[in-house]
Design a protein around this motif. Structure first.
Motif, PDB file in Angstrom:
ATOM      1  N   GLU A  34       0.853  -1.295  -0.212  1.00  0.00           N
ATOM      2  CA  GLU A  34       0.136   0.051  -0.019  1.00  0.00           C
ATOM      3  C   GLU A  34       0.789   1.101   0.057  1.00  0.00           C
ATOM      4  OE1 GLU A  34      -4.114  -1.232   2.218  1.00  0.00           O
ATOM      5  OE2 GLU A  34      -2.206  -0.976   3.611  1.00  0.00           O
ATOM      6  N   VAL A  43      -4.160   6.489  -5.541  1.00  0.00           N
ATOM      7  CA  VAL A  43      -4.823   6.462  -4.368  1.00  0.00           C
ATOM      8  C   VAL A  43      -6.099   7.606  -4.709  1.00  0.00           C
ATOM      9  CG1 VAL A  43      -3.636   8.139  -3.241  1.00  0.00           C
ATOM     10  CG2 VAL A  43      -5.000   6.890  -1.772  1.00  0.00           C
ATOM     11  N   SER A  44      -7.204   6.961  -4.020  1.00  0.00           N
ATOM     12  CA  SER A  44      -8.334   8.038  -4.238  1.00  0.00           C
ATOM     13  C   SER A  44      -9.124   8.286  -2.830  1.00  0.00           C
ATOM     14  CB  SER A  44      -9.363   7.506  -5.233  1.00  0.00           C
ATOM     15  OG  SER A  44     -10.613   8.298  -5.414  1.00  0.00           O
ATOM     16  N   ALA A  48     -14.624   8.554   0.699  1.00  0.00           N
ATOM     17  CA  ALA A  48     -14.035   7.725   2.039  1.00  0.00           C
ATOM     18  C   ALA A  48     -14.853   8.639   3.135  1.00  0.00           C
ATOM     19  CB  ALA A  48     -12.647   7.930   1.922  1.00  0.00           C
ATOM     20  N   GLY A  62     -13.810   3.174   2.747  1.00  0.00           N
ATOM     21  CA  GLY A  62     -13.963   3.439   1.466  1.00  0.00           C
ATOM     22  C   GLY A  62     -12.769   4.096   0.543  1.00  0.00           C
ATOM     23  N   TYR A  64      -9.664   4.126  -1.622  1.00  0.00           N
ATOM     24  CA  TYR A  64      -8.917   3.173  -2.792  1.00  0.00           C
ATOM     25  C   TYR A  64      -7.761   3.423  -2.915  1.00  0.00           C
ATOM     26  CZ  TYR A  64      -8.241   0.895  -7.122  1.00  0.00           C
ATOM     27  OH  TYR A  64      -7.696   0.147  -8.031  1.00  0.00           O
ATOM     28  N   LYS A  66      -4.776   1.539  -5.365  1.00  0.00           N
ATOM     29  CA  LYS A  66      -4.745   0.460  -6.344  1.00  0.00           C
ATOM     30  C   LYS A  66      -3.455  -0.606  -5.836  1.00  0.00           C
ATOM     31  CE  LYS A  66      -3.338   0.199 -11.200  1.00  0.00           C
ATOM     32  NZ  LYS A  66      -2.852   0.892 -12.313  1.00  0.00           N
ATOM     33  N   GLU A  77      -5.735  -5.587  -0.498  1.00  0.00           N
ATOM     34  CA  GLU A  77      -7.087  -5.346  -0.988  1.00  0.00           C
ATOM     35  C   GLU A  77      -7.230  -3.885  -1.155  1.00  0.00           C
ATOM     36  OE1 GLU A  77     -11.533  -5.662   1.003  1.00  0.00           O
ATOM     37  OE2 GLU A  77     -10.076  -7.150   1.618  1.00  0.00           O
ATOM     38  N   PRO A  78      -7.812  -3.342  -2.119  1.00  0.00           N
ATOM     39  CA  PRO A  78      -7.878  -2.115  -2.705  1.00  0.00           C
ATOM     40  C   PRO A  78      -8.707  -1.282  -1.504  1.00  0.00           C
ATOM     41  CG  PRO A  78      -8.206  -3.436  -4.603  1.00  0.00           C
ATOM     42  CD  PRO A  78      -8.285  -4.323  -3.560  1.00  0.00           C
ATOM     43  N   ARG A  79      -9.949  -1.731  -1.285  1.00  0.00           N
ATOM     44  CA  ARG A  79     -10.727  -0.797  -0.531  1.00  0.00           C
ATOM     45  C   ARG A  79     -10.910  -1.369   1.042  1.00  0.00           C
ATOM     46  NH1 ARG A  79     -13.241   3.215  -2.857  1.00  0.00           N
ATOM     47  NH2 ARG A  79     -13.415   3.036  -5.288  1.00  0.00           N
TER      48      ARG A  79
END
Length: 154
Positions: A34, A43-44, A48, A62, A64, A66, A77-79
């Motif tokens: 990460e 990242v987003s 969130a 929430g 994210y 990648k 895990e992305p989320r």
């Protein structure tokens, strides 16, 4: 922000959707893959939010990140929900405030300070539709004033 800070992502939508009443800096617990993805800017923060769970820990939901391609099957895990590092009294105080109607805790920015991943979180109250329109009008007015002022200075 201050020196030694490398901003990775800002939550621009949060500034528009909410009135931010307080802000706080929190550490962020990340896995190795990460951290590598965040450093690459993959990242987003859209959608969130933060919440205090049953164990008395504040987590960010929430967000994210990648998956890091080089990690292969050992990636993350992305989320997934990620733990925020705060003092117990801060968690209790913000958790109680967030329970009030109309309040939520939103991440405003993700950045590295001296090599450590940090999240700037804000205690926010949701805006009504007419408040959003008013914010747009004010922003447009400021732009026009700055434009006129720059024209005048030449």
């Amino acid at each position: 922000m201050a020196e030694g800070v490398e901003i990775v992502e800002r939550n621009k939508k949060a500034q528009f959707e909410y009135d931010i009443e307080e802000t706080l800096e929190a550490g962020l617990v990340l896995e190795g893959s990460e951290v590598k993805s965040v450093r690459q800017g993959k990242v987003s923060l859209d959608g969130a939010y933060c919440q205090v769970d049953r164990n008395g820990e504040m987590k960010i939901h929430g967000m994210y990140i990648k998956p890091y391609e080089e990690a292969g099957p050992f990636g993350h895990e992305p989320r997934r929900n990620r733990k925020l590092l705060l003092h117990d009294r801060q968690i209790r105080k913000w958790g109680q405030k967030a329970e009030q109607e109309g309040y939520t805790i939103v991440p405003l920015a993700l950045y590295f300070r001296e090599g450590w991943a940090k999240v700037k979180i804000g205690l926010a109250k949701g805006r009504k539709k007419h408040d959003k329109r008013q914010a747009i009008k004010e922003r447009e007015m400021e732009r026009r004033m700055e434009q006129k002022q720059s024209e005048y200075n030449f």
